[in-house]
Design a protein around this motif. Structure first.
Motif, mmCIF file in Angstrom:
data_model
loop_
_atom_site.group_PDB
_atom_site.id
_atom_site.type_symbol
_atom_site.label_atom_id
_atom_site.label_comp_id
_atom_site.label_asym_id
_atom_site.label_seq_id
_atom_site.Cartn_x
_atom_site.Cartn_y
_atom_site.Cartn_z
ATOM 1 N N GLN A 153 0.829 -1.204 0.000
ATOM 2 C CA GLN A 153 0.000 0.000 0.000
ATOM 3 C C GLN A 153 0.867 1.260 0.000
ATOM 4 O O GLN A 153 0.608 2.204 -0.731
ATOM 5 C CB GLN A 153 -0.914 -0.024 1.241
ATOM 6 C CG GLN A 153 -2.027 1.005 1.220
ATOM 7 C CD GLN A 153 -2.889 0.875 -0.037
ATOM 8 O OE1 GLN A 153 -3.293 -0.237 -0.404
ATOM 9 N NE2 GLN A 153 -3.118 1.980 -0.726
ATOM 10 N N GLN A 154 1.923 1.214 0.852
ATOM 11 C CA GLN A 154 2.844 2.351 0.946
ATOM 12 C C GLN A 154 3.410 2.700 -0.424
ATOM 13 O O GLN A 154 3.485 3.861 -0.797
ATOM 14 C CB GLN A 154 4.010 2.004 1.877
ATOM 15 C CG GLN A 154 3.656 1.977 3.340
ATOM 16 C CD GLN A 154 3.540 3.377 3.896
ATOM 17 O OE1 GLN A 154 4.421 4.192 3.704
ATOM 18 N NE2 GLN A 154 2.421 3.655 4.547
ATOM 19 N N ASN A 157 0.775 4.247 -2.623
ATOM 20 C CA ASN A 157 0.544 5.632 -2.204
ATOM 21 C C ASN A 157 1.637 6.557 -2.701
ATOM 22 O O ASN A 157 1.383 7.637 -3.205
ATOM 23 C CB ASN A 157 0.489 5.732 -0.672
ATOM 24 C CG ASN A 157 -0.775 5.105 -0.121
ATOM 25 O OD1 ASN A 157 -1.669 4.758 -0.903
ATOM 26 N ND2 ASN A 157 -0.840 4.948 1.186
ATOM 27 N N ARG A 158 2.856 6.093 -2.493
ATOM 28 C CA ARG A 158 4.009 6.877 -2.874
ATOM 29 C C ARG A 158 3.985 7.176 -4.377
ATOM 30 O O ARG A 158 4.239 8.280 -4.814
ATOM 31 C CB ARG A 158 5.272 6.102 -2.522
ATOM 32 C CG ARG A 158 6.326 6.908 -1.840
ATOM 33 C CD ARG A 158 7.238 6.005 -1.093
ATOM 34 N NE ARG A 158 6.648 5.697 0.210
ATOM 35 C CZ ARG A 158 6.775 6.516 1.254
ATOM 36 N NH1 ARG A 158 7.455 7.646 1.149
ATOM 37 N NH2 ARG A 158 6.228 6.219 2.393
ATOM 38 N N GLU A 160 1.383 7.185 -6.292
ATOM 39 C CA GLU A 160 0.281 8.102 -6.600
ATOM 40 C C GLU A 160 0.677 9.539 -6.268
ATOM 41 O O GLU A 160 0.444 10.453 -7.052
ATOM 42 C CB GLU A 160 -0.973 7.708 -5.816
ATOM 43 C CG GLU A 160 -1.749 6.622 -6.526
ATOM 44 C CD GLU A 160 -2.913 6.105 -5.714
ATOM 45 O OE1 GLU A 160 -3.137 6.612 -4.593
ATOM 46 O OE2 GLU A 160 -3.578 5.183 -6.189
ATOM 47 N N GLN A 161 1.313 9.646 -5.078
ATOM 48 C CA GLN A 161 1.759 10.976 -4.658
ATOM 49 C C GLN A 161 2.683 11.574 -5.697
ATOM 50 O O GLN A 161 2.535 12.728 -6.089
ATOM 51 C CB GLN A 161 2.526 10.890 -3.336
ATOM 52 C CG GLN A 161 1.634 11.060 -2.122
ATOM 53 C CD GLN A 161 2.396 10.814 -0.853
ATOM 54 O OE1 GLN A 161 3.618 10.926 -0.837
ATOM 55 N NE2 GLN A 161 1.684 10.471 0.205
#
Lengths: 181, 564
Positions: A153-154, A157-158, A160-161
């Protein structure tokens, strides 16, 4: 942009904890994330470059079908750290050292135990018996088992960020240029 | 954790000094080797001489006698006379004493054999000497015998010829008496003649016996085994000498080391010091390589084991302040040159790295160094504050290159540092500084030479004592702690500084790093220079995860780990 998720495990000498974590995580990824190819590597904060894994460690991981005979220790570097989505260290000390020396990757550096919702140091079994190594391997396996989803997930997220940030920057640039025109 | 036996201590000590033992052994061994190698080569030739009285009745008694005789001949071999004869025979230029020293004679036990050994720098000459000695002895013995028999034979011959003459005279007189028909004279002469003839027969028998004896005695000394020139030298024994010298070297060096260590009062074992002083060890700081370093190691090399040790020190330090948070900490050492100032600056930096605001005060008004470590000037500092109102404090607080560390330098060196440090003003300064930071760290002069640190120690929350491994004396540590505790200072613990890598490896495997990473498994590894090894070594292992199906077919082992 490279789509391969990349995780770097870091311990001190890159001879015990991080190679074990690398091997165990590869097994986890193979089981859970079929079809996707991960980039999983390891490094140490202070190593004797090119050292090989002690016998105790090799024997302990063989029981888990991990082969570290060809593994050679290497030290972290800025370029190496920057090429990973996530850097997982064993102790708070290691995180502090990496954050101090490479502040630009600080946000990517996390404690391994944090991935499973804890906050503690994975002890160094380097001087201990094969039993100690087994216990640490077991501990790392547990942490990775419960932390796998979080790690995945991390990374998402990263990504996507980053994508978001890039998009935003491009947008801003576009606005700026259009305004100038 | 570390209850070590005395024997273990000795082993650790010897391991620590192993380099010296090896060096001394090599030097001794090499010297002995070279010296032996330059010695002239000595060759040995040996021959065996048989002493044998060739008698018909060789019973046990006579054999015993022969052995004793062999002893006698052995002595004869080294007589002046015999040696002179040999020197003359071979035309050598040496004295009998010289030759005598080259010859070794030994009677072989329970035999009639004499072992003759000659050592010489020339193998051929050694053999020649041995053989000549043996033959000369045999000849001389033979001659002695012959001359003795000769005398006996001569007198026998004389007697016989005299008797022969008398017999002839008596026979002539008898013939005359027969012609004269003198019956009485005839009988008398006849009796004499018979007597003479029987004596002659006896003499004749003696003569035969003598000849027989002479024949039997002729082979009494013989060479059983002639000497052959042996070209392999018997001396010097180069390897043997080198080995003995090397062993001697190790023993001597080990003895010296044990003596030195037993006389040496410096701190070698941190645990022993901790027990002796009743103080905990807060940190073990390894020797910092001064050639490579610029600036503070915890900033320059945060990943290094030394920086790690500083963080351990920080953690330990935080534990000691659980009940009573330490807001002012004094760093001092028993004596000079123990690295306390550098250590103090590193502690300040490592505390700041954990997010604390640190106020570092250079309280060493005698030999200030903090401004040098932080590359700042020392124009205005602590000493100036004593002349000015406290409000001026703001102006002497300097920002440093390290985030979170502020520094008050020492300022101009005053004539009365102890007085200033002990003044009420100083108390005010400390209180004021506390309001500006989470912790005030004070570097001070050493405890035993001057009183500054002891005076100030009463006014701070905690004191850390820096002890330099292998340098600081145990007695100095005890004195310093006694002085500090006497004034009621709260000595929170010890920091052992400047631990040599060798000691770290063998003795202070506290955190395991030295032993583990630079000791045990890499000890035997030959470290290639980086430019050489880079080509050959594969660093890091990259794992590409296969889909589970592939994994099932071939286990991960050996298959899926690829090298960069």
């Amino acid at each position: 942009m490279n789509t391969t998720p990349a995780v770097l495990f870091v311990c001190t000498a890159n001879l015990c904890r991080s190679p074990i974590a690398m091997g165990l995580f590869a097994q986890q990824a193979g089981k859970r994330d079929q079809g996707r190819v991960w980039r999983i590597e390891s490094a140490g904060t202070w190593t004797v470059e090119g050292s090989s894994v002690p016998r105790n460690v090799q024997l302990a991981v063989e029981e888990r079908s991990i082969d570290l005979r060809h593994h050679r220790a290497r030290t972290v570097s800025r370029a190496l750290l920057q090429s990973f989505d996530l850097v997982l260290v064993m102790t708070a000390d290691q995180r502090e050292a990496l954050e101090l020396e490479f502040p630009e990757v600080a946000s990517n550096v996390h404690l391994l135990s944090e991935m499973a919702g804890y906050k503690y140091d994975v002890p160094d079994p380097i001087n201990g018996s094969i039993k100690d190594v087994r216990m640490v391997a077991h501990e790392i396996a547990l942490l990775l088992n419960s932390g796998f989803e979080w790690i995945a997930q991390q990374i998402v997220n990263r990504r996507e960020q980053t994508t978001h940030l890039v998009a935003k920057t491009e947008q801003v640039l576009k606005v700026n240029t259009s305004q100038e025109w | 954790m570390l209850s070590r036996s005395i024997l273990g201590d000795y082993f650790a000590m010897l391991r620590h000094w192993a380099w010296l033992l090896v060096t001394i052994a090599v030097i001794f061994g090499t010297t002995a080797y070279v010296v032996s190698d330059h010695q002239p080569r000595v060759y040995q030739a040996s021959t065996t001489i048989l002493v044998d009285e060739a008698k018909a009745n060789a019973d046990y008694q006579s054999t015993l006698l022969d052995e004793r005789r062999a002893q006698t001949y052995a002595q004869l071999l080294t007589t002046e006379q015999l040696l002179t004869t040999v020197i003359q025979k071979l035309g050598l230029h040496m004295t009998t004493r010289q030759l005598g020293s080259m010859v070794a004679v030994k009677v072989v036990r329970d035999t009639q054999l004499i072992m003759l050994q000659v050592r010489d720098t020339d193998p051929q000459r050694a053999a020649r000497l041995a053989n000549t000695l043996a033959t000369t002895l045999a000849d001389q013995t033979q001659n002695t015998r012959a001359s003795r028999f000769g005398i006996s034979k001569d007198s026998l011959q004389q007697q016989m010829s005299g008797l022969d003459k008398q017999i002839h005279q008596t026979e002539a007189s008898l013939a005359q008496a027969q012609t004269n028909n003198d019956k009485a004279k005839q009988d008398q002469l006849q009796a004499s003649l018979t007597q003479y003839r029987s004596i002659y027969a006896n003499l004749l028998q003696n003569d035969v016996q003598l000849q027989l004896a002479e024949a039997q005695s002729s082979s009494s000394i013989s060479q059983a085994d002639p000497a052959i020139a042996d070209t392999r030298p018997v001396a010097p024994r180069i390897a043997y000498n080198a080995l003995i010298a090397a062993i001697l070297g190790v023993v001597l060096a080990a003895g010296s080391v044990l003596l030195k260590e037993s006389l040496d009062d410096s701190v070698k074992n941190p645990e022993a010091l901790s027990v002796a002083l009743g103080l905990p060890i807060l940190g073990l700081i390894a020797r910092i390589d001064r050639t490579k370093r610029s600036g503070l190691i915890v900033v320059e090399q945060p990943r290094s084991p030394v920086s790690e040790a500083f963080r351990v020190l920080r953690t330990n330090f935080q534990f000691t302040g659980v009940d009573r948070p330490i807001r002012t900490l004094l760093v001092t050492s028993p004596s000079q040159d123990e690295g306390k100032s550098t250590l103090c600056a590193n502690i300040a930096a490592v505390l700041a790295q954990s997010g604390q605001q640190v106020m570092l005060v250079d309280g060493d008004l005698r030999r200030p160094t903090q401004h040098k470590l932080f590359e700042l000037t020392n124009r205005s500092g602590l000493s100036e504050l004593f002349k000015q109102p406290l409000s001026e404090l703001e102006n002497v607080i300097r920002r440093t290159s390290i985030k979170g560390v502020s520094l008050v330098t020492a300022g101009a060196i005053p004539p009365n540092p102890a007085e200033l440090i002990g003044s009420e003003k100083m108390r005010g300064i400390l209180q004021q500084l506390q309001t500006q930071a989470d912790i005030v760290l004070i570097d001070t002069p050493p405890v035993t030479p001057v009183t500054d640190a002891v005076v100030l120690a009463q006014r701070v929350d905690g004191v850390v004592l820096v002890v330099r491994s292998d340098v600081t004396k145990m007695s100095a540590c005890q004195q310093a702690v006694a002085q500090l505790q006497h004034v009621g200072a709260n000595v929170i613990g010890l920091v052992i500084n400047d631990i040599s890598p060798r000691r770290a490896r063998y003795e202070y495997a506290y955190r395991g790093y030295y032993n583990a990473y630079y000791g045990s498994h890499n000890k035997r590894r030959l470290q290639l220079p980086s430019w050489l090894s880079r080509k050959h070594q594969q660093t890091g292992t990259q794992v590409q995860v296969q889909p589970i199906s592939a994994l099932r077919d071939s286990p991960l082992k050996g298959k899926s780990s690829q090298h960069q």
